[in-house]
Motif scaffolding. Structure first.
Motif, PDB file in Angstrom:
ATOM      1  N   HIS A 127     101.345  13.538  -5.063  1.00  0.00           N
ATOM      2  CA  HIS A 127     100.956  13.053  -3.733  1.00  0.00           C
ATOM      3  C   HIS A 127     101.973  12.048  -3.195  1.00  0.00           C
ATOM      4  CE1 HIS A 127      98.311  11.640  -0.511  1.00  0.00           C
ATOM      5  NE2 HIS A 127      98.595  10.412  -0.907  1.00  0.00           N
ATOM      6  N   ASN A 128     102.455  11.172  -4.065  1.00  0.00           N
ATOM      7  CA  ASN A 128     103.407  10.137  -3.663  1.00  0.00           C
ATOM      8  C   ASN A 128     104.847  10.630  -3.609  1.00  0.00           C
ATOM      9  OD1 ASN A 128     101.357   8.244  -3.425  1.00  0.00           O
ATOM     10  ND2 ASN A 128     101.603   7.493  -5.505  1.00  0.00           N
ATOM     11  N   GLY A 129     105.091  11.891  -3.976  1.00  0.00           N
ATOM     12  CA  GLY A 129     106.446  12.435  -3.947  1.00  0.00           C
ATOM     13  C   GLY A 129     107.317  11.947  -5.091  1.00  0.00           C
ATOM     14  N   GLU A 130     106.698  11.432  -6.148  1.00  0.00           N
ATOM     15  CA  GLU A 130     107.458  10.914  -7.288  1.00  0.00           C
ATOM     16  C   GLU A 130     107.890  12.034  -8.235  1.00  0.00           C
ATOM     17  OE1 GLU A 130     104.603   8.209  -8.855  1.00  0.00           O
ATOM     18  OE2 GLU A 130     104.792   6.835  -7.167  1.00  0.00           O
ATOM     19  N   ILE A 131     107.185  13.146  -8.218  1.00  0.00           N
ATOM     20  CA  ILE A 131     107.532  14.318  -9.024  1.00  0.00           C
ATOM     21  C   ILE A 131     107.333  15.555  -8.171  1.00  0.00           C
ATOM     22  CG2 ILE A 131     106.908  13.236 -11.224  1.00  0.00           C
ATOM     23  CD1 ILE A 131     104.331  14.914 -11.190  1.00  0.00           C
ATOM     24  N   GLY A 132     107.844  16.685  -8.649  1.00  0.00           N
ATOM     25  CA  GLY A 132     107.654  17.945  -7.948  1.00  0.00           C
ATOM     26  C   GLY A 132     108.722  18.194  -6.902  1.00  0.00           C
ATOM     27  N   GLU A 133     108.650  19.357  -6.324  1.00  0.00           N
ATOM     28  CA  GLU A 133     109.597  19.781  -5.296  1.00  0.00           C
ATOM     29  C   GLU A 133     108.839  20.076  -4.008  1.00  0.00           C
ATOM     30  OE1 GLU A 133     112.927  19.972  -5.737  1.00  0.00           O
ATOM     31  OE2 GLU A 133     112.653  19.231  -7.786  1.00  0.00           O
ATOM     32  N   PRO A 134     109.474  19.868  -2.860  1.00  0.00           N
ATOM     33  CA  PRO A 134     108.814  20.203  -1.600  1.00  0.00           C
ATOM     34  C   PRO A 134     108.535  21.709  -1.515  1.00  0.00           C
ATOM     35  CG  PRO A 134     110.818  18.922  -1.221  1.00  0.00           C
ATOM     36  CD  PRO A 134     110.779  19.285  -2.668  1.00  0.00           C
ATOM     37  N   VAL A 135     107.485  22.060  -0.816  1.00  0.00           N
ATOM     38  CA  VAL A 135     107.150  23.462  -0.607  1.00  0.00           C
ATOM     39  C   VAL A 135     108.059  24.017   0.484  1.00  0.00           C
ATOM     40  CG1 VAL A 135     105.328  25.063   0.112  1.00  0.00           C
ATOM     41  CG2 VAL A 135     104.763  23.059  -1.283  1.00  0.00           C
ATOM     42  N   THR A 136     108.669  25.158   0.208  1.00  0.00           N
ATOM     43  CA  THR A 136     109.581  25.790   1.168  1.00  0.00           C
ATOM     44  C   THR A 136     108.869  26.932   1.888  1.00  0.00           C
ATOM     45  OG1 THR A 136     110.402  27.420  -0.417  1.00  0.00           O
ATOM     46  CG2 THR A 136     111.540  25.272  -0.350  1.00  0.00           C
ATOM     47  N   ASP A 137     109.493  27.423   2.964  1.00  0.00           N
ATOM     48  CA  ASP A 137     108.944  28.590   3.662  1.00  0.00           C
ATOM     49  C   ASP A 137     108.856  29.786   2.723  1.00  0.00           C
ATOM     50  OD1 ASP A 137     108.740  27.069   5.926  1.00  0.00           O
ATOM     51  OD2 ASP A 137     110.350  28.089   7.029  1.00  0.00           O
ATOM     52  N   ALA A 138     109.836  29.938   1.835  1.00  0.00           N
ATOM     53  CA  ALA A 138     109.814  31.044   0.865  1.00  0.00           C
ATOM     54  C   ALA A 138     108.609  30.914  -0.066  1.00  0.00           C
ATOM     55  CB  ALA A 138     111.110  31.082   0.074  1.00  0.00           C
ATOM     56  N   ASP A 139     108.302  29.677  -0.490  1.00  0.00           N
ATOM     57  CA  ASP A 139     107.125  29.453  -1.336  1.00  0.00           C
ATOM     58  C   ASP A 139     105.855  29.896  -0.608  1.00  0.00           C
ATOM     59  OD1 ASP A 139     108.656  28.242  -3.386  1.00  0.00           O
ATOM     60  OD2 ASP A 139     108.411  26.251  -2.480  1.00  0.00           O
ATOM     61  N   LEU A 140     105.753  29.531   0.670  1.00  0.00           N
ATOM     62  CA  LEU A 140     104.570  29.897   1.447  1.00  0.00           C
ATOM     63  C   LEU A 140     104.453  31.414   1.578  1.00  0.00           C
ATOM     64  CD1 LEU A 140     104.755  27.176   4.249  1.00  0.00           C
ATOM     65  CD2 LEU A 140     103.145  27.272   2.339  1.00  0.00           C
ATOM     66  N   ARG A 141     105.576  32.074   1.839  1.00  0.00           N
ATOM     67  CA  ARG A 141     105.555  33.539   1.937  1.00  0.00           C
ATOM     68  C   ARG A 141     105.139  34.169   0.611  1.00  0.00           C
ATOM     69  NH1 ARG A 141     110.378  32.443   4.484  1.00  0.00           N
ATOM     70  NH2 ARG A 141     110.203  32.433   6.731  1.00  0.00           N
ATOM     71  N   ASP A 142     105.622  33.610  -0.503  1.00  0.00           N
ATOM     72  CA  ASP A 142     105.242  34.113  -1.825  1.00  0.00           C
ATOM     73  C   ASP A 142     103.734  33.998  -2.050  1.00  0.00           C
ATOM     74  OD1 ASP A 142     107.857  34.723  -2.422  1.00  0.00           O
ATOM     75  OD2 ASP A 142     108.176  32.966  -3.712  1.00  0.00           O
ATOM     76  N   LEU A 143     103.107  33.015  -1.412  1.00  0.00           N
ATOM     77  CA  LEU A 143     101.656  32.826  -1.523  1.00  0.00           C
ATOM     78  C   LEU A 143     100.886  33.622  -0.472  1.00  0.00           C
ATOM     79  CD1 LEU A 143     101.680  28.973  -2.128  1.00  0.00           C
ATOM     80  CD2 LEU A 143     101.079  30.739  -3.801  1.00  0.00           C
ATOM     81  N   GLY A 144     101.620  34.398   0.329  1.00  0.00           N
ATOM     82  CA  GLY A 144     100.972  35.213   1.351  1.00  0.00           C
ATOM     83  C   GLY A 144     100.631  34.453   2.611  1.00  0.00           C
ATOM     84  N   LEU A 145     101.299  33.306   2.828  1.00  0.00           N
ATOM     85  CA  LEU A 145     101.042  32.488   4.012  1.00  0.00           C
ATOM     86  C   LEU A 145     102.198  32.589   4.995  1.00  0.00           C
ATOM     87  CD1 LEU A 145      99.733  29.303   2.199  1.00  0.00           C
ATOM     88  CD2 LEU A 145      98.352  31.006   3.391  1.00  0.00           C
ATOM     89  N   ASP A 146     101.890  32.584   6.277  1.00  0.00           N
ATOM     90  CA  ASP A 146     102.903  32.585   7.319  1.00  0.00           C
ATOM     91  C   ASP A 146     103.339  31.135   7.552  1.00  0.00           C
ATOM     92  OD1 ASP A 146     104.454  32.701   9.602  1.00  0.00           O
ATOM     93  OD2 ASP A 146     102.932  33.688  10.828  1.00  0.00           O
ATOM     94  N   ASP A 152     104.807  29.721   9.864  1.00  0.00           N
ATOM     95  CA  ASP A 152     104.612  29.245  11.235  1.00  0.00           C
ATOM     96  C   ASP A 152     103.180  28.772  11.491  1.00  0.00           C
ATOM     97  OD1 ASP A 152     107.264  29.743  11.910  1.00  0.00           O
ATOM     98  OD2 ASP A 152     106.821  31.820  12.502  1.00  0.00           O
ATOM     99  N   THR A 153     102.246  29.143  10.612  1.00  0.00           N
ATOM    100  CA  THR A 153     100.850  28.734  10.801  1.00  0.00           C
ATOM    101  C   THR A 153     100.477  27.522   9.955  1.00  0.00           C
ATOM    102  OG1 THR A 153     100.001  30.194   9.067  1.00  0.00           O
ATOM    103  CG2 THR A 153     100.188  31.118  11.300  1.00  0.00           C
ATOM    104  N   VAL A 154     101.402  27.061   9.117  1.00  0.00           N
ATOM    105  CA  VAL A 154     101.135  25.924   8.238  1.00  0.00           C
ATOM    106  C   VAL A 154     101.726  24.662   8.872  1.00  0.00           C
ATOM    107  CG1 VAL A 154     101.529  24.949   5.943  1.00  0.00           C
ATOM    108  CG2 VAL A 154     101.164  27.408   6.200  1.00  0.00           C
ATOM    109  N   PRO A 155     100.890  23.642   9.138  1.00  0.00           N
ATOM    110  CA  PRO A 155     101.414  22.423   9.776  1.00  0.00           C
ATOM    111  C   PRO A 155     102.390  21.680   8.858  1.00  0.00           C
ATOM    112  CG  PRO A 155      99.105  22.132   9.168  1.00  0.00           C
ATOM    113  CD  PRO A 155      99.465  23.560   8.858  1.00  0.00           C
ATOM    114  N   ASP A 156     103.379  21.044   9.451  1.00  0.00           N
ATOM    115  CA  ASP A 156     104.373  20.280   8.687  1.00  0.00           C
ATOM    116  C   ASP A 156     103.821  18.958   8.188  1.00  0.00           C
ATOM    117  OD1 ASP A 156     106.363  22.195   8.962  1.00  0.00           O
ATOM    118  OD2 ASP A 156     107.108  21.323  10.830  1.00  0.00           O
ATOM    119  N   GLU A 157     102.899  18.352   8.945  1.00  0.00           N
ATOM    120  CA  GLU A 157     102.371  17.049   8.559  1.00  0.00           C
ATOM    121  C   GLU A 157     101.199  17.218   7.603  1.00  0.00           C
ATOM    122  OE1 GLU A 157     100.005  18.628  11.798  1.00  0.00           O
ATOM    123  OE2 GLU A 157     102.151  18.256  11.743  1.00  0.00           O
ATOM    124  N   GLN A 158     101.019  16.202   6.761  1.00  0.00           N
ATOM    125  CA  GLN A 158      99.882  16.197   5.855  1.00  0.00           C
ATOM    126  C   GLN A 158      98.625  15.900   6.648  1.00  0.00           C
ATOM    127  OE1 GLN A 158     100.550  13.293   2.800  1.00  0.00           O
ATOM    128  NE2 GLN A 158     101.774  14.667   1.588  1.00  0.00           N
TER     129      GLN A 158
END
Length: 91
Positions: free
Chosen positions: A54-73, A75-81
């Motif tokens: 949550h704090n961005g101390e570990i992990g990688e940001p989610v990319t558009d390719a990651d979203l597509r791999d999950l079956g998500l468009d 363009d429909t996913v907001p950039d802000e939390q």
């Protein structure tokens, strides 16, 4: 006694709840991040990881390719939390 030059660690308040099925939920009161586990220890370890993500101390940001791999468009996913639309977040 703490050393004068040691950085002060901020306080962290965590709530542990034993659920009806026996598993444990751990909630970080400041961030609202929650996790769970079969034991209290497991719930706390999982919470530490969830808060670090949550704090961005570990992990990688989610990319558009990651979203597509999950079956998500992407363009429909907001950039802000935002707060998830789930009933347990409004309790």
């Amino acid at each position: 006694m703490a050393k004068a030059d040691a950085p002060e660690t901020p306080r962290r308040e965590i709530r542990l709840v034993q659920e009806e099925g026996g598993e444990w939920s751990a909630i970080d009161e400041e961030t609202g991040v929650a996790s769970q586990g079969e034991t209290r220890s497991e719930a706390l370890v999982n919470l530490d990881e969830a808060v670090a993500l949550h704090n961005g101390e570990i992990g990688e940001p989610v990319t558009d390719a990651d979203l597509r791999d999950l079956g998500l468009d992407p363009d429909t996913v907001p950039d802000e939390q935002r707060e998830p639309d789930a009933p347990w977040f409004s309790e």
